[in-house]
Scaffold this motif. Sequence first.
Motif, PDB file in Angstrom:
ATOM      1  N   PRO A 106      54.699 -76.303  19.012  1.00  0.00           N
ATOM      2  CA  PRO A 106      54.478 -77.234  17.902  1.00  0.00           C
ATOM      3  C   PRO A 106      53.030 -77.675  17.768  1.00  0.00           C
ATOM      4  CG  PRO A 106      55.522 -78.368  19.724  1.00  0.00           C
ATOM      5  CD  PRO A 106      55.463 -76.905  20.094  1.00  0.00           C
ATOM      6  N   VAL A 107      52.212 -77.490  18.788  1.00  0.00           N
ATOM      7  CA  VAL A 107      50.820 -77.918  18.736  1.00  0.00           C
ATOM      8  C   VAL A 107      49.965 -76.873  18.030  1.00  0.00           C
ATOM      9  CG1 VAL A 107      48.814 -78.577  20.105  1.00  0.00           C
ATOM     10  CG2 VAL A 107      51.108 -79.293  20.815  1.00  0.00           C
ATOM     11  N   VAL A 108      50.118 -75.624  18.381  1.00  0.00           N
ATOM     12  CA  VAL A 108      49.324 -74.548  17.794  1.00  0.00           C
ATOM     13  C   VAL A 108      50.287 -73.579  17.120  1.00  0.00           C
ATOM     14  CG1 VAL A 108      47.541 -72.819  18.201  1.00  0.00           C
ATOM     15  CG2 VAL A 108      47.651 -74.818  19.660  1.00  0.00           C
ATOM     16  N   ASP A 109      50.851 -73.992  16.021  1.00  0.00           N
ATOM     17  CA  ASP A 109      51.766 -73.166  15.254  1.00  0.00           C
ATOM     18  C   ASP A 109      50.950 -72.197  14.393  1.00  0.00           C
ATOM     19  OD1 ASP A 109      54.329 -72.428  14.290  1.00  0.00           O
ATOM     20  OD2 ASP A 109      53.983 -73.608  12.483  1.00  0.00           O
ATOM     21  N   TYR A 110      51.455 -71.020  14.146  1.00  0.00           N
ATOM     22  CA  TYR A 110      50.671 -70.043  13.385  1.00  0.00           C
ATOM     23  C   TYR A 110      50.422 -70.492  11.955  1.00  0.00           C
ATOM     24  CZ  TYR A 110      54.922 -68.187  11.177  1.00  0.00           C
ATOM     25  OH  TYR A 110      56.063 -68.031  10.447  1.00  0.00           O
ATOM     26  N   HIS A 111      51.273 -71.355  11.412  1.00  0.00           N
ATOM     27  CA  HIS A 111      51.018 -71.897  10.073  1.00  0.00           C
ATOM     28  C   HIS A 111      49.730 -72.732  10.059  1.00  0.00           C
ATOM     29  CE1 HIS A 111      55.401 -71.162   9.840  1.00  0.00           C
ATOM     30  NE2 HIS A 111      55.089 -70.773   8.615  1.00  0.00           N
ATOM     31  N   MET A 112      49.548 -73.501  11.104  1.00  0.00           N
ATOM     32  CA  MET A 112      48.334 -74.320  11.207  1.00  0.00           C
ATOM     33  C   MET A 112      47.093 -73.449  11.373  1.00  0.00           C
ATOM     34  SD  MET A 112      49.062 -77.365  10.821  1.00  0.00           S
ATOM     35  CE  MET A 112      50.269 -78.628  11.016  1.00  0.00           C
ATOM     36  N   VAL A 113      47.210 -72.398  12.152  1.00  0.00           N
ATOM     37  CA  VAL A 113      46.080 -71.492  12.364  1.00  0.00           C
ATOM     38  C   VAL A 113      45.696 -70.820  11.048  1.00  0.00           C
ATOM     39  CG1 VAL A 113      45.307 -69.398  13.544  1.00  0.00           C
ATOM     40  CG2 VAL A 113      46.636 -71.114  14.785  1.00  0.00           C
ATOM     41  N   TYR A 114      46.670 -70.333  10.298  1.00  0.00           N
ATOM     42  CA  TYR A 114      46.379 -69.687   9.011  1.00  0.00           C
ATOM     43  C   TYR A 114      45.832 -70.675   7.991  1.00  0.00           C
ATOM     44  CZ  TYR A 114      48.761 -65.447  10.576  1.00  0.00           C
ATOM     45  OH  TYR A 114      49.116 -64.312  11.251  1.00  0.00           O
ATOM     46  N   ALA A 115      46.336 -71.902   7.980  1.00  0.00           N
ATOM     47  CA  ALA A 115      45.821 -72.919   7.061  1.00  0.00           C
ATOM     48  C   ALA A 115      44.361 -73.235   7.376  1.00  0.00           C
ATOM     49  CB  ALA A 115      46.671 -74.178   7.145  1.00  0.00           C
ATOM     50  N   LEU A 116      44.044 -73.411   8.648  1.00  0.00           N
ATOM     51  CA  LEU A 116      42.669 -73.684   9.045  1.00  0.00           C
ATOM     52  C   LEU A 116      41.752 -72.510   8.715  1.00  0.00           C
ATOM     53  CD1 LEU A 116      40.686 -75.588  10.443  1.00  0.00           C
ATOM     54  CD2 LEU A 116      41.301 -74.493  12.599  1.00  0.00           C
TER      55      LEU A 116
END
Length: 57
Positions: A14-24
Amino acid sequence: MAVDSGAPSGSTNPVVDYHMVYALLSIVLAAAQAGDRWGLGRWWATLSVVRSRRWLR
């Protein structure tokens, strides 16, 4: 008491979800205007619709 069998559980981090990585990554590429170098950004900027509406750039 549960014993870990080593089988994958199917859960995600939940901390480093791939959705967050792609959004960033998307935000960084947009801020760096990567489309001008690697994409169609220069061609897009020459269109009359884009020149008259700067927010499309």
